[in-house]
Design a protein around this motif. Structure first.
Motif, PDB file in Angstrom:
ATOM      1  N   PHE A 194     -49.207  -9.847 -28.025  1.00 15.07           N
ATOM      2  CA  PHE A 194     -50.002 -10.986 -27.564  1.00 15.07           C
ATOM      3  C   PHE A 194     -51.127 -11.304 -28.550  1.00 15.07           C
ATOM      4  CE2 PHE A 194     -47.770 -10.625 -23.586  1.00 15.07           C
ATOM      5  CZ  PHE A 194     -47.823 -11.911 -23.047  1.00 15.07           C
ATOM      6  N   GLY A 195     -51.328 -10.439 -29.545  1.00 11.47           N
ATOM      7  CA  GLY A 195     -52.313 -10.713 -30.585  1.00 11.47           C
ATOM      8  C   GLY A 195     -51.749 -11.542 -31.723  1.00 11.47           C
ATOM      9  N   GLY A 196     -50.427 -11.748 -31.735  1.00 11.12           N
ATOM     10  CA  GLY A 196     -49.803 -12.593 -32.756  1.00 11.12           C
ATOM     11  C   GLY A 196     -49.349 -11.815 -33.985  1.00 11.12           C
ATOM     12  N   ILE A 197     -48.778 -12.566 -34.962  1.00 10.34           N
ATOM     13  CA  ILE A 197     -48.200 -11.976 -36.164  1.00 10.34           C
ATOM     14  C   ILE A 197     -49.231 -11.188 -36.976  1.00 10.34           C
ATOM     15  CG2 ILE A 197     -47.029 -12.441 -38.352  1.00 10.34           C
ATOM     16  CD1 ILE A 197     -45.278 -12.917 -35.950  1.00 10.34           C
ATOM     17  N   SER A 198     -50.442 -11.711 -37.099  1.00 14.27           N
ATOM     18  CA  SER A 198     -51.458 -11.033 -37.912  1.00 14.27           C
ATOM     19  C   SER A 198     -51.811  -9.664 -37.319  1.00 14.27           C
ATOM     20  CB  SER A 198     -52.719 -11.901 -38.029  1.00 14.27           C
ATOM     21  OG  SER A 198     -53.263 -12.168 -36.738  1.00 14.27           O
ATOM     22  N   LEU A 374     -38.253 -18.692 -32.894  1.00 18.46           N
ATOM     23  CA  LEU A 374     -38.690 -19.607 -31.844  1.00 18.46           C
ATOM     24  C   LEU A 374     -39.404 -20.809 -32.436  1.00 18.46           C
ATOM     25  CD1 LEU A 374     -38.544 -19.561 -28.710  1.00 18.46           C
ATOM     26  CD2 LEU A 374     -40.922 -18.777 -28.731  1.00 18.46           C
ATOM     27  N   VAL A 375     -40.177 -20.585 -33.488  1.00 16.60           N
ATOM     28  CA  VAL A 375     -40.863 -21.686 -34.176  1.00 16.60           C
ATOM     29  C   VAL A 375     -39.840 -22.653 -34.763  1.00 16.60           C
ATOM     30  CG1 VAL A 375     -42.303 -22.288 -36.158  1.00 16.60           C
ATOM     31  CG2 VAL A 375     -42.944 -20.373 -34.687  1.00 16.60           C
ATOM     32  N   TYR A 376     -38.772 -22.119 -35.377  1.00 19.01           N
ATOM     33  CA  TYR A 376     -37.730 -22.982 -35.940  1.00 19.01           C
ATOM     34  C   TYR A 376     -37.102 -23.860 -34.863  1.00 19.01           C
ATOM     35  CZ  TYR A 376     -33.372 -24.654 -37.853  1.00 19.01           C
ATOM     36  OH  TYR A 376     -32.335 -25.481 -38.232  1.00 19.01           O
ATOM     37  N   LEU A 377     -36.910 -23.306 -33.676  1.00 21.47           N
ATOM     38  CA  LEU A 377     -36.283 -24.061 -32.590  1.00 21.47           C
ATOM     39  C   LEU A 377     -37.231 -25.069 -31.953  1.00 21.47           C
ATOM     40  CD1 LEU A 377     -34.322 -21.151 -30.842  1.00 21.47           C
ATOM     41  CD2 LEU A 377     -33.371 -22.994 -32.254  1.00 21.47           C
ATOM     42  N   MET A 382     -47.643 -22.313 -27.157  1.00 18.69           N
ATOM     43  CA  MET A 382     -48.106 -21.200 -26.342  1.00 18.69           C
ATOM     44  C   MET A 382     -47.170 -20.871 -25.189  1.00 18.69           C
ATOM     45  SD  MET A 382     -50.164 -18.770 -25.947  1.00 18.69           S
ATOM     46  CE  MET A 382     -51.371 -19.192 -27.214  1.00 18.69           C
ATOM     47  N   ALA A 383     -46.649 -21.892 -24.525  1.00 20.96           N
ATOM     48  CA  ALA A 383     -45.779 -21.645 -23.369  1.00 20.96           C
ATOM     49  C   ALA A 383     -44.503 -20.922 -23.791  1.00 20.96           C
ATOM     50  CB  ALA A 383     -45.434 -22.974 -22.691  1.00 20.96           C
ATOM     51  N   GLY A 384     -43.879 -21.415 -24.868  1.00 21.15           N
ATOM     52  CA  GLY A 384     -42.632 -20.807 -25.329  1.00 21.15           C
ATOM     53  C   GLY A 384     -42.845 -19.378 -25.800  1.00 21.15           C
ATOM     54  N   THR A 386     -45.225 -17.326 -24.926  1.00 11.63           N
ATOM     55  CA  THR A 386     -45.564 -16.482 -23.780  1.00 11.63           C
ATOM     56  C   THR A 386     -44.311 -16.043 -23.028  1.00 11.63           C
ATOM     57  OG1 THR A 386     -47.719 -17.565 -23.514  1.00 11.63           O
ATOM     58  CG2 THR A 386     -46.854 -16.344 -21.620  1.00 11.63           C
ATOM     59  N   VAL A 387     -43.374 -16.972 -22.853  1.00  8.93           N
ATOM     60  CA  VAL A 387     -42.111 -16.641 -22.181  1.00  8.93           C
ATOM     61  C   VAL A 387     -41.367 -15.563 -22.973  1.00  8.93           C
ATOM     62  CG1 VAL A 387     -39.818 -17.496 -21.562  1.00  8.93           C
ATOM     63  CG2 VAL A 387     -41.847 -18.855 -21.027  1.00  8.93           C
ATOM     64  N   LEU A 388     -41.326 -15.715 -24.312  1.00  9.84           N
ATOM     65  CA  LEU A 388     -40.645 -14.733 -25.160  1.00  9.84           C
ATOM     66  C   LEU A 388     -41.308 -13.365 -25.037  1.00  9.84           C
ATOM     67  CD1 LEU A 388     -38.578 -13.994 -27.356  1.00  9.84           C
ATOM     68  CD2 LEU A 388     -40.247 -14.759 -29.063  1.00  9.84           C
ATOM     69  N   ARG A 389     -42.618 -13.336 -25.050  1.00 11.21           N
ATOM     70  CA  ARG A 389     -43.346 -12.067 -24.960  1.00 11.21           C
ATOM     71  C   ARG A 389     -43.102 -11.379 -23.618  1.00 11.21           C
ATOM     72  NH1 ARG A 389     -48.914 -14.570 -27.644  1.00 11.21           N
ATOM     73  NH2 ARG A 389     -48.195 -14.445 -29.817  1.00 11.21           N
ATOM     74  N   LEU A 390     -43.089 -12.156 -22.543  1.00 13.36           N
ATOM     75  CA  LEU A 390     -42.840 -11.576 -21.232  1.00 13.36           C
ATOM     76  C   LEU A 390     -41.401 -11.072 -21.115  1.00 13.36           C
ATOM     77  CD1 LEU A 390     -44.739 -14.123 -18.936  1.00 13.36           C
ATOM     78  CD2 LEU A 390     -45.435 -11.794 -19.538  1.00 13.36           C
TER      79      LEU A 390
END
Length: 472
Positions: A194-198, A374-377, A382-384, A386-390
């Motif tokens: 949830f902190g992201g790529i960095s 997911l970015v490519y698609l 944020m919504a997309g 978040t769904v992937l992370r969950l």
């Protein structure tokens, strides 16, 4: 469901990938002039000086550590043990072959990923096979299929595999309930992803070198103590690879079994040609400023994963003297039992802890690939995300409760489809890989710092981001 998975595995691993993977590795090895051997010092050079970054990307060293976080996982401990059990000692030889050839394949796919990277809406670098498939081959539909496969396999299934091995190790060493282990791993994973790529990159930069060096250090100690036996075991591995050694106990033998299991577990461990590591290679700020530099960095990652760490695990098991005595002993438990022979009761606990860190970092590394897809698609908002992370959190808990066979077979099927798409794509773009490699090496031979500028290949102006490659 099991019948469908078994059918897909038969197609991919019985006909397509076991030959296709080796063929592509041989192709790039020959076409790039044995680059992974002749230019091995360049790989070390690019990593040792890899400290360059900007606000849009991570450092090359962070990219290497993140890719190793994904590569160095349960395949290095449980996967090696499975390969030995199903294919005999000869499977390790074919893991070496896959890794050596795979270094050239990894170089090619990561070089392409760097070349075709773009900036997302927040100005951060994004890229990977989906991007070079869409822009380099003008096949955005194929890029979409690849991205879906990547999300399903790395974002979901592979993380279930990692969680499965963690729960298995913790149950065997400490008697910890599988559900409790799954919940703990899921919670820790959520904190990082949830902190992201960095945040993932910084975590990998801290954990991966420490865990890899500690594991190799213990393995080296075992090799030194048993130095007189090592040459004989290496000879055993080679003889078994060609069917010159009888099967041990209830362990399978023969050339076919050794090759099949060595290739499968080798690819699962080092991921060369699968199209996974290029997703994080594209996020790096290359140093030198040339797409090929990240190719060299990621090629070294394959060497570290398989030639060093997987071999260390195999020799630890073979030197223990317990291999082949109990056919029911396999996977993580076999590695634990072997380490217990060398280190006493503490060995079992050490493997459990190593599995935890190896698999945990794999989970967060795998997630970084899925987020890129997911970015490519077009769902990188944020919504997309978040769904992937969950969904990842749920799969970690599910994986902790499943059987080894079910989880590994599902992973093999999803990995096979993904790798097939990527291998065809990099073959079609191989001419471009050769041109970039020659450009890099020629500049290096002239004593120059290799630099790639978009203007040097004007025919690519509509395919690559000329702003990224329009300056040093």
């Amino acid at each position: 469901m099991d019948q469908i998975v078994d059918f897909l595995n038969t197609i991919f691993w019985g006909y397509i990938l076991i030959y296709g993977l080796l063929a592509v590795g041989v192709y790039f090895t020959l076409r790039l002039g044995f680059l992974q051997i002749i230019h091995f010092p360049e790989m070390l050079r690019t990593v040792l000086r890899a400290n360059k970054s900007d606000h849009a990307g991570i450092t090359p060293f962070q990219a290497l550590c993140t890719s190793l976080a994904s590569r160095v996982g349960t395949g290095n401990i449980a996967g090696v043990a499975v390969a030995l059990t199903l294919g005999g000692p000869g499977a390790i030889f074919w893991m070496w072959v896959v890794a050596t050839l795979g270094m050239a394949t990894a170089y090619a796919e990561s070089t392409l990923a760097q070349l075709y990277k773009v900036r997302d809406d927040e100005g951060n670098y994004r890229g990977g096979p989906a991007f070079y498939i869409a822009n380099g081959l003008k096949a955005p539909w194929a890029g979409a299929i690849f991205s879906v496969c990547l999300i399903l396999s790395f974002g979901l299934v592979f993380n279930a595999v990692q969680a499965n091995s963690i729960s298995d190790a913790m149950e065997g060493a400490f008697g910890a309930p599988r559900l409790a282990t799954g919940l703990v791993v899921a919670g820790l994973s959520a904190v990082i992803i949830f902190g992201g790529i960095s945040t993932i990159a910084r975590t990998a930069e801290l954990l991966v070198p420490f865990m890899a060096l500690l594991y190799l250090g213990l393995a080296i100690y075992v090799l030194v103590v048993n130095a007189s036996e090592v040459p004989g075991l290496l000879a055993l591995i080679v003889r078994s690879a060609f069917g010159l050694e009888p099967a041990v106990g209830g362990v399978a033998g023969g050339i076919t079994a050794a090759m099949l299991n060595g290739v499968k577990r080798g690819l699962f461990s080092n991921e060369a040609g699968m199209g996974s590591a290029p997703n994080i290679a594209a996020v790096a700020t290359p140093d030198p400023h040339h797409p090929a530099s990240q190719g060299f960095v990621q090629s070294l990652g394959v060497f570290i994963d398989t030639i060093l760490i997987c071999t260390a695990t195999a020799l630890i098991i073979l030197l223990s003297g317990i291999f082949g005595h109990d056919p029911a002993l396999t996977g993580t438990q076999l590695t634990q039992a072997a380490m217990e022979v060398h280190w006493g009761p503490v060995g079992r606990y050490f493997v459990a802890v190593a599995i935890f860190f190896f698999a945990f970092t794999s989970i967060i590394g795998n997630y970084s690939y899925a987020e890129n897809a997911l970015v490519y698609l077009g769902h990188g908002h944020m919504a997309g995300v978040t769904v992937l992370r969950l969904a990842l959190v749920v799969m970690v808990i599910w994986g902790a409760l499943q059987s080894v066979t079910t989880v590994f077979n599902t992973a093999d099927a999803s990995m096979g489809l993904m790798a097939s798409i990527n291998l065809v794509s990099i073959l079609l773009l191989s001419g471009l890989v050769v041109r970039l490699t020659r450009d890099y090496i020629q500049q290096r031979k002239k004593g120059q710092e290799p630099v790639f500028l978009a203007e040097s290949m004007p025919e690519l102006k509509d395919q690559i981001d000329t702003e990224i490659w329009g300056r040093k």
